[in-house]
Design a protein around this motif. Sequence first.
Motif, PDB file in Angstrom:
ATOM      1  N   ALA A 226       2.453  -4.817  -9.935  1.00 42.65           N
ATOM      2  CA  ALA A 226       3.690  -5.059 -10.700  1.00 42.65           C
ATOM      3  C   ALA A 226       3.662  -6.440 -11.344  1.00 42.65           C
ATOM      4  O   ALA A 226       3.983  -6.590 -12.533  1.00 42.65           O
ATOM      5  CB  ALA A 226       4.902  -4.916  -9.783  1.00 42.65           C
TER       6      ALA A 226
ATOM      7  N   GLU B 195       0.468 -16.038  -6.265  1.00 42.74           N
ATOM      8  CA  GLU B 195      -0.052 -14.984  -5.374  1.00 42.74           C
ATOM      9  C   GLU B 195      -0.561 -15.646  -4.098  1.00 42.74           C
ATOM     10  O   GLU B 195      -1.419 -16.510  -4.144  1.00 42.74           O
ATOM     11  CB  GLU B 195      -1.164 -14.195  -6.077  1.00 42.74           C
ATOM     12  CG  GLU B 195      -1.923 -13.224  -5.186  1.00 42.74           C
ATOM     13  CD  GLU B 195      -1.044 -12.240  -4.411  1.00 42.74           C
ATOM     14  OE1 GLU B 195      -0.283 -11.490  -5.025  1.00 42.74           O
ATOM     15  OE2 GLU B 195      -1.127 -12.244  -3.158  1.00 42.74           O
TER      16      GLU B 195
ATOM     17  N   LYS C 133      -5.852  -3.117   0.728  1.00 43.45           N
ATOM     18  CA  LYS C 133      -4.390  -3.001   0.722  1.00 43.45           C
ATOM     19  C   LYS C 133      -4.024  -1.610   1.223  1.00 43.45           C
ATOM     20  O   LYS C 133      -4.662  -0.623   0.827  1.00 43.45           O
ATOM     21  CB  LYS C 133      -3.924  -3.208  -0.724  1.00 43.45           C
ATOM     22  CG  LYS C 133      -2.473  -3.021  -0.952  1.00 43.45           C
ATOM     23  CD  LYS C 133      -1.728  -4.324  -0.852  1.00 43.45           C
ATOM     24  CE  LYS C 133      -0.248  -4.110  -0.960  1.00 43.45           C
ATOM     25  NZ  LYS C 133       0.520  -5.257  -0.534  1.00 43.45           N
TER      26      LYS C 133
ATOM     27  N   GLY D  59      -2.616   4.924  -0.568  1.00 42.59           N
ATOM     28  CA  GLY D  59      -3.362   6.170  -0.680  1.00 42.59           C
ATOM     29  C   GLY D  59      -4.388   6.140  -1.805  1.00 42.59           C
ATOM     30  O   GLY D  59      -5.269   6.977  -1.885  1.00 42.59           O
TER      31      GLY D  59
ATOM     32  N   PHE E  15      -4.249   6.882  -4.875  1.00 44.02           N
ATOM     33  CA  PHE E  15      -4.181   7.945  -5.884  1.00 44.02           C
ATOM     34  C   PHE E  15      -3.352   7.433  -7.062  1.00 44.02           C
ATOM     35  O   PHE E  15      -2.247   6.916  -6.867  1.00 44.02           O
ATOM     36  CB  PHE E  15      -3.527   9.198  -5.289  1.00 44.02           C
ATOM     37  CG  PHE E  15      -3.143  10.227  -6.319  1.00 44.02           C
ATOM     38  CD1 PHE E  15      -4.118  10.887  -7.061  1.00 44.02           C
ATOM     39  CD2 PHE E  15      -1.803  10.532  -6.572  1.00 44.02           C
ATOM     40  CE1 PHE E  15      -3.765  11.820  -8.031  1.00 44.02           C
ATOM     41  CE2 PHE E  15      -1.446  11.465  -7.528  1.00 44.02           C
ATOM     42  CZ  PHE E  15      -2.431  12.115  -8.257  1.00 44.02           C
TER      43      PHE E  15
ATOM     44  N   ARG F 110      -7.727  -0.077  -3.976  1.00 43.00           N
ATOM     45  CA  ARG F 110      -6.899  -1.229  -4.345  1.00 43.00           C
ATOM     46  C   ARG F 110      -7.752  -2.499  -4.330  1.00 43.00           C
ATOM     47  O   ARG F 110      -7.410  -3.481  -4.993  1.00 43.00           O
ATOM     48  CB  ARG F 110      -5.718  -1.345  -3.374  1.00 43.00           C
ATOM     49  CG  ARG F 110      -4.756  -0.177  -3.454  1.00 43.00           C
ATOM     50  CD  ARG F 110      -3.988  -0.162  -4.757  1.00 43.00           C
ATOM     51  NE  ARG F 110      -3.179  -1.344  -4.925  1.00 43.00           N
ATOM     52  CZ  ARG F 110      -1.956  -1.498  -4.437  1.00 43.00           C
ATOM     53  NH1 ARG F 110      -1.394  -0.522  -3.773  1.00 43.00           N
ATOM     54  NH2 ARG F 110      -1.270  -2.613  -4.646  1.00 43.00           N
TER      55      ARG F 110
ATOM     56  N   ASP G  27       7.483  -2.401  -5.933  1.00 49.58           N
ATOM     57  CA  ASP G  27       8.128  -2.081  -4.654  1.00 49.58           C
ATOM     58  C   ASP G  27       9.295  -3.015  -4.359  1.00 49.58           C
ATOM     59  O   ASP G  27      10.185  -2.668  -3.582  1.00 49.58           O
ATOM     60  CB  ASP G  27       7.105  -2.192  -3.511  1.00 49.58           C
ATOM     61  CG  ASP G  27       6.154  -1.009  -3.476  1.00 49.58           C
ATOM     62  OD1 ASP G  27       6.270  -0.123  -4.335  1.00 49.58           O
ATOM     63  OD2 ASP G  27       5.286  -0.980  -2.578  1.00 49.58           O
TER      64      ASP G  27
ATOM     65  N   LEU H 253       2.208   3.209  -7.591  1.00 53.37           N
ATOM     66  CA  LEU H 253       1.433   2.379  -8.536  1.00 53.37           C
ATOM     67  C   LEU H 253       1.926   2.577  -9.964  1.00 53.37           C
ATOM     68  O   LEU H 253       1.991   1.628 -10.746  1.00 53.37           O
ATOM     69  CB  LEU H 253      -0.054   2.718  -8.428  1.00 53.37           C
ATOM     70  CG  LEU H 253      -0.697   2.214  -7.137  1.00 53.37           C
ATOM     71  CD1 LEU H 253      -2.033   2.894  -6.889  1.00 53.37           C
ATOM     72  CD2 LEU H 253      -0.870   0.705  -7.190  1.00 53.37           C
TER      73      LEU H 253
HETATM   74  C1  LIG Z   1       0.964   4.170   3.273  1.00 46.46           C
HETATM   75  C2  LIG Z   1       1.115   3.999   1.786  1.00 46.46           C
HETATM   76  C3  LIG Z   1       0.429   4.843   0.911  1.00 46.46           C
HETATM   77  C4  LIG Z   1       0.604   4.713  -0.466  1.00 46.46           C
HETATM   78  N1  LIG Z   1      -0.096   5.529  -1.305  1.00 46.46           N
HETATM   79  C5  LIG Z   1       0.062   5.434  -2.637  1.00 46.46           C
HETATM   80  C6  LIG Z   1      -0.701   6.238  -3.538  1.00 46.46           C
HETATM   81  O1  LIG Z   1      -1.569   7.025  -3.146  1.00 46.46           O
HETATM   82  N2  LIG Z   1      -0.454   6.108  -4.875  1.00 46.46           N
HETATM   83  C7  LIG Z   1       0.472   5.253  -5.361  1.00 46.46           C
HETATM   84  O2  LIG Z   1       0.674   5.206  -6.589  1.00 46.46           O
HETATM   85  N3  LIG Z   1       1.168   4.432  -4.533  1.00 46.46           N
HETATM   86  C8  LIG Z   1       0.980   4.496  -3.199  1.00 46.46           C
HETATM   87  N4  LIG Z   1       1.658   3.656  -2.364  1.00 46.46           N
HETATM   88  C9  LIG Z   1       2.596   2.690  -2.946  1.00 46.46           C
HETATM   89  C10 LIG Z   1       1.848   1.502  -3.552  1.00 46.46           C
HETATM   90  O3  LIG Z   1       0.971   0.958  -2.607  1.00 46.46           O
HETATM   91  C11 LIG Z   1       2.878   0.449  -3.982  1.00 46.46           C
HETATM   92  O4  LIG Z   1       3.868   1.086  -4.748  1.00 46.46           O
HETATM   93  C12 LIG Z   1       2.243  -0.688  -4.783  1.00 46.46           C
HETATM   94  O5  LIG Z   1       1.424  -1.463  -3.951  1.00 46.46           O
HETATM   95  C13 LIG Z   1       3.342  -1.569  -5.372  1.00 46.46           C
HETATM   96  O6  LIG Z   1       2.772  -2.654  -6.058  1.00 46.46           O
HETATM   97  P1  LIG Z   1       3.568  -4.049  -6.119  1.00 46.46           P
HETATM   98  O7  LIG Z   1       2.817  -4.922  -7.040  1.00 46.46           O
HETATM   99  O8  LIG Z   1       4.999  -3.805  -6.324  1.00 46.46           O
HETATM  100  O9  LIG Z   1       3.468  -4.632  -4.627  1.00 46.46           O
HETATM  101  P2  LIG Z   1       2.165  -5.107  -3.829  1.00 46.46           P
HETATM  102  O10 LIG Z   1       1.000  -4.281  -4.165  1.00 46.46           O
HETATM  103  O11 LIG Z   1       2.616  -5.157  -2.390  1.00 46.46           O
HETATM  104  O12 LIG Z   1       1.894  -6.579  -4.356  1.00 46.46           O
HETATM  105  C14 LIG Z   1       2.747  -7.646  -4.033  1.00 46.46           C
HETATM  106  C15 LIG Z   1       1.916  -8.917  -4.041  1.00 46.46           C
HETATM  107  O13 LIG Z   1       2.798 -10.027  -3.875  1.00 46.46           O
HETATM  108  C16 LIG Z   1       2.188 -10.998  -3.043  1.00 46.46           C
HETATM  109  N5  LIG Z   1       3.283 -11.776  -2.460  1.00 46.46           N
HETATM  110  C17 LIG Z   1       4.260 -11.325  -1.637  1.00 46.46           C
HETATM  111  N6  LIG Z   1       5.134 -12.309  -1.357  1.00 46.46           N
HETATM  112  C18 LIG Z   1       4.698 -13.416  -2.051  1.00 46.46           C
HETATM  113  C19 LIG Z   1       5.189 -14.755  -2.162  1.00 46.46           C
HETATM  114  N7  LIG Z   1       6.317 -15.142  -1.562  1.00 46.46           N
HETATM  115  N8  LIG Z   1       4.496 -15.644  -2.924  1.00 46.46           N
HETATM  116  C20 LIG Z   1       3.351 -15.251  -3.551  1.00 46.46           C
HETATM  117  N9  LIG Z   1       2.835 -13.990  -3.465  1.00 46.46           N
HETATM  118  C21 LIG Z   1       3.519 -13.084  -2.726  1.00 46.46           C
HETATM  119  C22 LIG Z   1       1.402 -10.153  -2.038  1.00 46.46           C
HETATM  120  O14 LIG Z   1       0.337 -10.902  -1.475  1.00 46.46           O
HETATM  121  C23 LIG Z   1       0.915  -8.987  -2.902  1.00 46.46           C
HETATM  122  O15 LIG Z   1      -0.377  -9.225  -3.430  1.00 46.46           O
HETATM  123  C24 LIG Z   1       1.479   3.732  -0.978  1.00 46.46           C
HETATM  124  C25 LIG Z   1       2.148   2.863  -0.101  1.00 46.46           C
HETATM  125  C26 LIG Z   1       1.967   2.982   1.260  1.00 46.46           C
HETATM  126  C27 LIG Z   1       2.677   2.032   2.182  1.00 46.46           C
END
Ligand SMILES: Cc1cc2nc3c(=O)[nH]c(=O)nc-3n(C[C@H](O)[C@H](O)[C@H](O)COP(=O)(O)OP(=O)(O)OC[C@H]3O[C@@H](n4cnc5c(N)ncnc54)[C@H](O)[C@@H]3O)c2cc1C
Length: 325
Positions: free
Chosen positions: A13, A32, A40, A43, A45, A96, A236, A249
């Motif tokens: 994101a 970050e 990470k 799944g 996918f 990931r 998220d 994702l």
């Molecule tokens: C069990 C499981 C299975 C999943 N399977 C799938 C799938 O198959 N397909 C799919 O599309 N989605 C899947 N998801 C969902 C997907 O993993 C998330 O939706 C995705 O990771 C969201 O991305 P994001 O960038 O919002 O958060 P994240 O990927 O969590 O990235 C957030 C980042 O922020 C950083 N961060 C956090 N706090 C701070 C701070 N205070 N200062 C600096 N950095 C910070 C972290 O280190 C991290 O790198 C799954 C989730 C889970 C739990």
Amino acid sequence: MPDPIPIIGGGPAGAAAALAIARGGGRPVIYEKSRFPRQKLCGEFFTPEALPVLEELGVADGFLSLRPARVTHAELNFARRHRRFPLPEAGCGLSRYAFDDFLLRAAVERGAKLRPERLVKPSGPAVWAVGRSIISTRGRRAFGFKAHFSGPANDAVEIYFFDGGYCGLCPIEGGKTNVCGLACENLLFDVDRLLCGVPRLAARLAPLERLTLWHIAGPLRFGMPASAPGLLAAGDAACFVDPFTGSGLLGAVQTGAWAGAEVLDAAQGLHWSRCCARQRRRCAGFYRRQLATTVLIRRALDLGFAESIAGLLPGSLLFRLTRPG
Ligand SMILES: Cc1cc2nc3c(=O)[nH]c(=O)nc-3n(C[C@H](O)[C@H](O)[C@H](O)COP(=O)(O)OP(=O)(O)OC[C@H]3O[C@@H](n4cnc5c(N)ncnc54)[C@H](O)[C@@H]3O)c2cc1C
């Protein structure tokens, strides 16, 4: 362009927000806390709708050059029933470890500044892309687990439902298979034993060999967390949907790109609080149907009739009902 606006979190994101800002001529700064590449819990996918968003961000070719596995079908497995159906378009499977590093690097190559540090409380306007909240829940807490395996790969994203959780398999780059799921914490003391106790899954995993340790994280809490005023939430941090939908994702890159567009509008003079309100409304509309459907499916699973419903509904409808948008 006025002062750069910080992006907290360099996951999909945050990186998508940075790419959108950089494309519009802005100067994103990403905070970050983790060192990439890193494993990470996921799944791994990529639902078919994710590729057009990556294309809009100008990174689809780079994504495809990582050679993600092609996923053409979905399979649902219950105690007695097995459903296999084609996806409306092919999705992808990519670790990931590879994807997050690629997207963050792409953002940096296009002008984003990376600050490798944790930023907890931004002092002014910021994009909030820190991932799911980890507030502890009472009662039966769900945790996620994941490991990579070698062995015969499938062309499908497979889900095996069992009492207290589910486990998904997805082919990823290099002929490997990602095995990832969610279960009540009391079941997770020995993941191998848990999975071996699910007959269909045990048979599927028998010819595979685990390449990594089990990565376990949680507790997982679904829904839209209350958003902090002055922050543009994305991914998220805006909404965490039950992962069996395999669309987190897509949500991350889409809402990240929208957050980037809002930052650009703010730079053109639109009031920051209006940009935040617009992002909140857009995210609510994007996740609404999916949140409602996943609550119903969870209920059906708990009450034991999900298997019968899955047998009655066409696969294409099941797929559509669990998509955002
Ligand atoms: C069990 C499981 C299975 C999943 N399977 C799938 C799938 O198959 N397909 C799919 O599309 N989605 C899947 N998801 C969902 C997907 O993993 C998330 O939706 C995705 O990771 C969201 O991305 P994001 O960038 O919002 O958060 P994240 O990927 O969590 O990235 C957030 C980042 O922020 C950083 N961060 C956090 N706090 C701070 C701070 N205070 N200062 C600096 N950095 C910070 C972290 O280190 C991290 O790198 C799954 C989730 C889970 C739990």
